[in-house]
Design an enzyme around this catalytic site. Structure first.
Site, PDB file in Angstrom:
ATOM      1  N   LYS A 153       0.873  -1.178   0.000  1.00 20.67           N
ATOM      2  CA  LYS A 153       0.000   0.000   0.000  1.00 20.67           C
ATOM      3  C   LYS A 153       0.911   1.230   0.000  1.00 20.67           C
ATOM      4  CE  LYS A 153      -3.792   1.911   2.875  1.00 20.67           C
ATOM      5  NZ  LYS A 153      -4.591   1.691   4.106  1.00 20.67           N
ATOM      6  N   SER A 181      -9.639   1.583   3.095  1.00 20.19           N
ATOM      7  CA  SER A 181      -8.772   2.394   2.273  1.00 20.19           C
ATOM      8  C   SER A 181      -7.666   1.615   1.543  1.00 20.19           C
ATOM      9  CB  SER A 181      -8.113   3.460   3.143  1.00 20.19           C
ATOM     10  OG  SER A 181      -7.244   2.869   4.090  1.00 20.19           O
ATOM     11  N   SER A 192      -9.808  -0.866   7.248  1.00 16.42           N
ATOM     12  CA  SER A 192      -9.235  -0.731   5.902  1.00 16.42           C
ATOM     13  C   SER A 192      -8.523  -1.949   5.336  1.00 16.42           C
ATOM     14  CB  SER A 192      -8.266   0.441   5.868  1.00 16.42           C
ATOM     15  OG  SER A 192      -8.997   1.626   5.794  1.00 16.42           O
TER      16      SER A 192
HETATM   17  N1  GLN Z   1     -13.112   3.787   6.520  1.00 20.65           N
HETATM   18  C1  GLN Z   1     -12.528   4.198   7.742  1.00 20.65           C
HETATM   19  C2  GLN Z   1     -12.156   5.657   7.654  1.00 20.65           C
HETATM   20  O1  GLN Z   1     -12.408   6.245   6.671  1.00 20.65           O
HETATM   21  C3  GLN Z   1     -11.350   3.343   8.076  1.00 20.65           C
HETATM   22  C4  GLN Z   1     -10.120   3.722   7.358  1.00 20.65           C
HETATM   23  C5  GLN Z   1      -8.931   2.905   7.733  1.00 20.65           C
HETATM   24  O2  GLN Z   1      -9.046   1.867   8.381  1.00 20.65           O
HETATM   25  N2  GLN Z   1      -7.767   3.396   7.374  1.00 20.65           N
HETATM   26  O3  GLN Z   1     -11.599   6.212   8.546  1.00 20.65           O
END
Ligand code: GLN
Length: 489
Positions: free
Chosen positions: A81, A156, A180
């Site tokens: 990532k 994400s 994420s």
């Molecule tokens: N969807 C969640 C957010 O927008 C989790 C994101 C993540 O785990 N990095 O914060």
């Protein structure tokens, strides 16, 4: 070499290399070719460096020919990532703010991959600074779900999940702050695990919400996840929150646990309104499978579920507003050319380069931390709620070994379908509480909808009991073939 190999369990790749049926260069070249063929449709990558990657593969082959392999994973390609520092490689976090930034050092996890001889292939797309659940917040492009390219891959860690699902790379690292890793794994039909908070060093990983961020891995099979975790986990003096405890041999523990009948908790709150009926059916069928295997299925209560999202978005945004203050136009890459005073450097650089969701989180975070709001309404309250959520799980774990829930309330939605931030935030309902409590959790493929979209099952474990959820997940995987299905690319 056939690209079929990229859809096989990690063990087959390891065996192929050690039996010299193929070389790391051949395997890596297969990833590169597959990536080139898929990328026009999937767009999982932000950048890649073929020469660097092939040089790493060649070095691995040389070690192997001299009998000097660094580990059994020597020569296996893995995607990162675009949030992990890899020395000499670009790191954007999918933000224009870091568009031309190059990492000056390796993250601890990247050093560990390299020390075991793994080959890092490409930088994978994500929501900007890991804020989002769809990839639509990437400043560069949207990644498409390999099962249906008109749909989101989740986020994400969008590119990581999509690249593994499409067979562009057999494994990928992601990060999970509120879901994420688990949510995109579910939506793309692959395995994704977030270890206990503190298990994996955060050093060299761009910080979003430091009390929640945790790195983990995407794989095709559960045993593959266990093997990579073995490399990633363990104390690191460069991260003050890294847990100073020994890491068990995950694969050996899983071996010992074969045939064990566990006690699984099923929280009724996770099966109420908002849960898609096909997802629900599939999760219930999985629970039924465990019951037939002789597991004890116990209804439990996790009444704090509904407070997870508000508490998470207050705490994560508060921490983000502090962590992202470093992108000030002075350090890192971008400085607004029109700025004349130092205040203008701060304000214009940030205004011009941060995306709308990131700005929303910073504003929300600054607001909940502001004097008068902090203690009486928001941050302080959210911390107390966090404690209650933790206690809720602790209580449940007095009577069960692990908890089973859906990973996401729906399957992958259409790109652009969710039009408000709130509708996206709500899709994190089943993952954020687990993050607030710091628990290990994973998602495994457990079925498909009638229109052939993957569904994920979440298993939540006690702190530092990754082996338990891995064992329970493998018991399911060994009797089902969902992981073998390939997206129609
Ligand atoms: N969807 C969640 C957010 O927008 C989790 C994101 C993540 O785990 N990095 O914060």
């Amino acid at each position: 070499m056939k690209e079929e190999i990229l859809f096989q369990p990690l063990k087959d790749l390891i065996d192929g290399l050690s039996e010299k049926r193929f070389s790391s260069v051949e395997l890596t070249q297969t990833c590169i070719d597959r990536t080139q063929a898929c990328e026009p449709k999937i767009k999982a990558f932000l950048s890649f460096d073929r020469e660097k990657t092939l040089a790493e593969a060649r070095a691995s082959d040389e070690r192997r020919s001299k009998g000097q392999t660094l580990s059994e994973l020597d020569g296996i390609p893995i995607g990162l990532k675009d949030i992990f520092s890899e020395k000499g490689q670009p790191l954007t976090c999918a933000s224009r703010m870091l568009e031309h930034y190059v990492s000056p050092y390796d993250a601890t996890v990247v050093s560990r991959l390299k020390a075991s001889g793994m080959v890092c292939w490409g930088r994978l797309n994500m929501d900007e600074f890991a804020m989002g659940s769809t990839s639509e917040n990437s400043a560069f492009h949207v990644t498409c779900n390999p099962w249906d390219v008109t749909r989101i891959p989740g986020g994400s860690s969008s590119g990581s999940a999509a690249a593994v699902a499409a067979g562009e790379v057999p494994l990928a690292l992601g990060t999970d702050t509120g879901g994420s890793i688990r949510q995109p794994a579910a939506l793309c039909g692959v395995v994704g695990i977030k270890p206990t908070y503190g298990r994996v060093s955060r050093y060299g990983i761009v910080a979003f919400a430091s009390s929640l961020d945790q790195a983990g891995v995407f794989t095709r099979t559960v045993s593959g996840a266990a093997q990579i975790l073995q490399i990633l986990c363990g104390p690191d003096l460069k991260d003050a929150t890294s847990a100073r405890r020994p890491v068990p041999d995950f694969c050996a523990e899983m071996q010992k646990n074969v045939g064990r009948r566990w006690k699984l908790g099923v929280p009724e709150e996770y099966f109420r309104e908002g849960l898609d009926s096909e997802v629900k059916q599939s999760i219930e069928a999985a629970i039924d499978f465990y019951k037939r295997q002789g597991y004890l299925i116990q209804p439990i209560q996790l009444q704090t579920l509904e407070y997870g999202i508000p508490a998470y978005y207050v705490i994560a945004s508060a921490e983000a507003s502090s962590n992202l203050a470093r992108y000030d136009g002075i350090r890192y890459t971008y400085r607004s050319p029109s700025a004349k005073t130092v205040e203008e450097v701060f304000a214009r650089s940030r205004s011009e380069r941060l995306g709308p969701e990131v700005k929303r989180r910073i504003l929300l975070g600054l607001y909940v931390l502001s004097s008068g709001k902090y203690d009486s309404y928001f941050y302080d309250k959210a911390q107390k709620v966090r404690r209650l959520i933790y206690d809720d799980f602790q209580k449940a774990f007095q009577s069960v070994d692990a908890i089973v829930t859906p990973t996401s309330p729906t399957v992958a939605t259409k790109i652009g379908e969710k039009s408000t931030p709130l509708s996206v935030y709500l899709s994190d309902i089943y993952t954020v509480s687990v993050s607030l409590a710091g628990l290990p959790a994973l998602s495994i493929p457990c079925g498909f909808t009638a229109s052939k979209l993957p569904i994920g099952l979440q298993l939540i474990g006690k702190p530092f009991e990754e082996s338990t959820i891995l064992s329970i997940a493998e018991a399911f995987e060994s009797q089902h073939d969902y992981w073998q299905q390939k997206p129609p690319l």
